[in-house]
Design an enzyme around this catalytic site. Structure first.
Site, PDB file in Angstrom:
ATOM      1  N   ASP A 190      15.279 -37.829  -2.630  1.00 11.01           N
ATOM      2  CA  ASP A 190      14.825 -38.657  -3.877  1.00 11.01           C
ATOM      3  C   ASP A 190      14.490 -38.617  -5.216  1.00 11.01           C
ATOM      4  O   ASP A 190      12.642 -38.051  -4.825  1.00 11.01           O
ATOM      5  CB  ASP A 190      15.303 -39.860  -3.889  1.00 11.01           C
ATOM      6  CG  ASP A 190      16.668 -40.419  -5.297  1.00 11.01           C
ATOM      7  OD1 ASP A 190      16.258 -40.504  -6.096  1.00 11.01           O
ATOM      8  OD2 ASP A 190      17.666 -40.333  -4.941  1.00 11.01           O
ATOM      9  N   GLY A 216      10.563 -35.861  -4.518  1.00  7.55           N
ATOM     10  CA  GLY A 216      11.039 -34.730  -5.462  1.00  7.55           C
ATOM     11  C   GLY A 216      11.292 -34.576  -6.525  1.00  7.55           C
ATOM     12  O   GLY A 216      12.565 -35.353  -6.778  1.00  7.55           O
ATOM     13  N   ASP A 217      12.333 -33.509  -7.339  1.00  5.53           N
ATOM     14  CA  ASP A 217      13.271 -33.982  -8.605  1.00  5.53           C
ATOM     15  C   ASP A 217      14.427 -32.572  -8.516  1.00  5.53           C
ATOM     16  O   ASP A 217      14.024 -31.307  -8.041  1.00  5.53           O
ATOM     17  CB  ASP A 217      12.036 -32.732  -9.184  1.00  5.53           C
ATOM     18  CG  ASP A 217      12.990 -32.926 -10.746  1.00  5.53           C
ATOM     19  OD1 ASP A 217      14.294 -32.468 -10.722  1.00  5.53           O
ATOM     20  OD2 ASP A 217      12.324 -32.492 -11.636  1.00  5.53           O
ATOM     21  N   PHE A 218      15.534 -32.686  -8.071  1.00  4.85           N
ATOM     22  CA  PHE A 218      16.264 -31.687  -7.789  1.00  4.85           C
ATOM     23  C   PHE A 218      16.961 -30.504  -9.228  1.00  4.85           C
ATOM     24  O   PHE A 218      17.552 -30.048  -8.554  1.00  4.85           O
ATOM     25  CB  PHE A 218      18.009 -32.002  -7.230  1.00  4.85           C
ATOM     26  CG  PHE A 218      18.468 -33.772  -8.299  1.00  4.85           C
ATOM     27  CD1 PHE A 218      18.440 -33.627  -9.497  1.00  4.85           C
ATOM     28  CD2 PHE A 218      18.438 -35.135  -7.593  1.00  4.85           C
ATOM     29  CE1 PHE A 218      19.223 -34.758 -10.240  1.00  4.85           C
ATOM     30  CE2 PHE A 218      19.477 -35.719  -8.363  1.00  4.85           C
ATOM     31  CZ  PHE A 218      19.453 -35.518  -9.710  1.00  4.85           C
ATOM     32  N   HIS A 235      28.110 -36.609 -11.630  1.00  2.00           N
ATOM     33  CA  HIS A 235      28.335 -36.896 -12.357  1.00  2.00           C
ATOM     34  C   HIS A 235      27.881 -37.541 -13.608  1.00  2.00           C
ATOM     35  O   HIS A 235      28.271 -38.013 -14.566  1.00  2.00           O
ATOM     36  CB  HIS A 235      29.582 -37.613 -12.070  1.00  2.00           C
ATOM     37  CG  HIS A 235      29.106 -39.549 -11.904  1.00  2.00           C
ATOM     38  ND1 HIS A 235      29.976 -40.525 -12.052  1.00  2.00           N
ATOM     39  CD2 HIS A 235      28.076 -39.618 -11.233  1.00  2.00           C
ATOM     40  CE1 HIS A 235      29.489 -41.650 -11.679  1.00  2.00           C
ATOM     41  NE2 HIS A 235      27.747 -40.957 -10.697  1.00  2.00           N
TER      42      HIS A 235
HETATM   43  C1  LIG Z   1      23.683 -43.045  -9.107  1.00  2.00           C
HETATM   44  S1  LIG Z   1      22.475 -42.432  -8.066  1.00  2.00           S
HETATM   45  C2  LIG Z   1      23.520 -42.148  -6.210  1.00  2.00           C
HETATM   46  C3  LIG Z   1      22.695 -42.165  -5.715  1.00  2.00           C
HETATM   47  C4  LIG Z   1      22.831 -42.374  -3.879  1.00  2.00           C
HETATM   48  N1  LIG Z   1      23.348 -41.049  -4.168  1.00  2.00           N
HETATM   49  C5  LIG Z   1      24.439 -43.181  -3.991  1.00  2.00           C
HETATM   50  O1  LIG Z   1      25.489 -42.402  -4.146  1.00  2.00           O
HETATM   51  O2  LIG Z   1      24.273 -44.148  -4.028  1.00  2.00           O
HETATM   52  C6  LIG Z   1      21.726 -41.195  -9.127  1.00  2.00           C
HETATM   53  C7  LIG Z   1      20.835 -41.129  -7.870  1.00  2.00           C
HETATM   54  O3  LIG Z   1      19.994 -39.626  -8.551  1.00  2.00           O
HETATM   55  C8  LIG Z   1      18.328 -39.491  -8.053  1.00  2.00           C
HETATM   56  N2  LIG Z   1      18.083 -38.473  -9.381  1.00  2.00           N
HETATM   57  C9  LIG Z   1      18.035 -38.660 -10.381  1.00  2.00           C
HETATM   58  N3  LIG Z   1      17.661 -37.642 -11.381  1.00  2.00           N
HETATM   59  C10 LIG Z   1      16.587 -36.817 -10.127  1.00  2.00           C
HETATM   60  C11 LIG Z   1      16.282 -35.889 -10.025  1.00  2.00           C
HETATM   61  N4  LIG Z   1      15.725 -34.641 -11.154  1.00  2.00           N
HETATM   62  N5  LIG Z   1      15.857 -35.415  -8.551  1.00  2.00           N
HETATM   63  C12 LIG Z   1      15.862 -36.360  -7.223  1.00  2.00           C
HETATM   64  N6  LIG Z   1      16.968 -36.996  -8.157  1.00  2.00           N
HETATM   65  C13 LIG Z   1      17.434 -37.519  -8.680  1.00  2.00           C
HETATM   66  C14 LIG Z   1      18.618 -41.117  -8.311  1.00  2.00           C
HETATM   67  O4  LIG Z   1      16.863 -41.534  -8.245  1.00  2.00           O
HETATM   68  C15 LIG Z   1      19.632 -41.833  -7.786  1.00  2.00           C
HETATM   69  O5  LIG Z   1      19.057 -42.663  -6.998  1.00  2.00           O
END
Ligand SMILES: C[S@@+](CC[C@H](N)C(=O)[O-])C[C@H]1O[C@@H](n2cnc3c(N)ncnc32)[C@H](O)[C@@H]1O
Length: 326
Positions: A190, A216-218, A235
């Site tokens: 994350d 990191g950054d996905f 979503h």
């Molecule tokens: C709605 S949350 C879902 C978290 C978890 N998978 C859950 O179901 O509870 C979206 C997640 O995506 C992560 N996220 C958003 N942009 C991101 C990025 N560019 N790189 C990595 N993670 C990211 C956020 O930090 C967050 O933890």
């Protein structure tokens, strides 16, 4: 009329949750005066809100004018497993409420009203408001507790050596998978601030020797493994960004690896479904969308995957299993 007046309901529950009224009733019924003293509220105003809540089944008033917990009000206690206290507060917090006054902007432009109201995206807003971000994390954990249990029970994770939870948040899903499958190792991926919090949280107590925390950054790169699961992330984003994320995931995956997308999927037909309303939250707040099976299959194909099967996990989530396309 009941649809139009539905807007009164979340603030009633939200303010009682914020004042932690349910916690103050855990040891027995109390008068509104006693409660008002305990939470610093106006006694008559608090009584009126409690009476309205009681008419909805949240709290109940007895013959002596004392209010007590009901089975529904128990969920507003902050100390019960699966507590909905953080969710009740978050749902009526200004950033999740005010943009709905501007829904027309979203309908006319397709853009999230949140961004015009706050001048930034919800993601940057959270980065600048850590307390609200923590509340969101707590809400997601409790709100998704049943879904997480259903996902972990539906798929046979024991067949993998390493499971990567991409955008795994506080790690509740990964920890549940690891607890149920002692032979599996995990990687939680994350953003850096989220990973720092997850690393020290109690979620992974007793599991730390089987977990690697990766920040990191996905949109750039993600760690590899035999199975990569991505839950409730796609979503949040518009189609082009979803395809970018999927392509990043694809690059990290050996050809034998499995991608598991856990999302709420919009069913066909006119029936009520959580995904159809969550989709509006995505439109107004996040700039994403809840999608149907066909839309997910098309996005996955554009990201470099073939859908193998889609399995329903309980009421809310489905698990889309996909392989890198050859
Ligand atoms: C709605 S949350 C879902 C978290 C978890 N998978 C859950 O179901 O509870 C979206 C997640 O995506 C992560 N996220 C958003 N942009 C991101 C990025 N560019 N790189 C990595 N993670 C990211 C956020 O930090 C967050 O933890």
């Amino acid at each position: 009329m009941s649809l139009l007046t539905a807007k009164w309901l979340p603030p009633i529950v939200g303010v009682l949750a914020e004042l932690r009224v349910a916690d103050h009733l855990a040891d027995g019924p109390k008068t509104p005066q006693a409660l008002a003293g305990a939470v610093g509220a106006h006694p008559t105003a608090l009584r009126r809100v409690l009476r309205a809540a009681a008419s909805l089944g949240v709290f109940a008033e007895d013959d002596q004018g004392q209010f007590a917990l009901t089975p529904m009000a128990q969920w507003l206690r902050s100390d019960v497993p699966g507590s909905l206290q953080p969710a009740a507060v978050l749902f009526t917090l200004e950033p999740f409420w005010t943009p709905y006054a501007h829904i027309k902007h979203s309908v006319l432009t397709g853009e999230p009203a949140f961004d015009t109201v706050y001048g930034t995206t919800i993601y940057k807003y959270f980065a600048e408001h850590p307390q609200q971000a923590a509340l969101f994390g707590a809400t997601a954990a409790s709100f998704h507790a049943q879904g997480i249990a259903d996902i972990a029970a539906t798929h046979e994770f024991a067949r993998y050596e390493t499971v990567v939870d991409v955008g795994g948040g506080n790690g509740a899903l990964l920890a549940t998978i690891l607890k149920a499958n002692p032979g599996v190792r995990g990687r939680l991926f994350d953003q850096p601030d989220v990973i720092e919090q997850a690393r020290t949280a109690a979620t992974f107590d007793g599991l730390t020797d089987r977990v690697e925390f990766v920040a990191g950054d996905f949109f750039q790169s993600v760690p590899g493994g035999d199975a990569l699961i991505v839950k409730s992330c796609l979503h949040n984003f518009a189609d082009e960004q979803v395809i970018q994320i999927l392509r990043t995931i694809r690059r990290a995956m050996p050809s034998h690896a499995t991608l598991l997308v856990a999302e709420t999927i919009v069913p066909t037909g006119n029936g009520q479904h959580y995904a159809k309303l969550d989709d509006i939250e995505m439109l107004v707040i996040a700039g994403g969308a809840d999608r149907d099976e066909r839309e997910y299959s098309l996005l996955l194909a554009a990201g470099g995957f073939d859908v193998q099967q889609i399995t329903s996990c309980g009421e809310r989530f489905s698990l889309i299993q996909a392989q890198p396309s050859t």
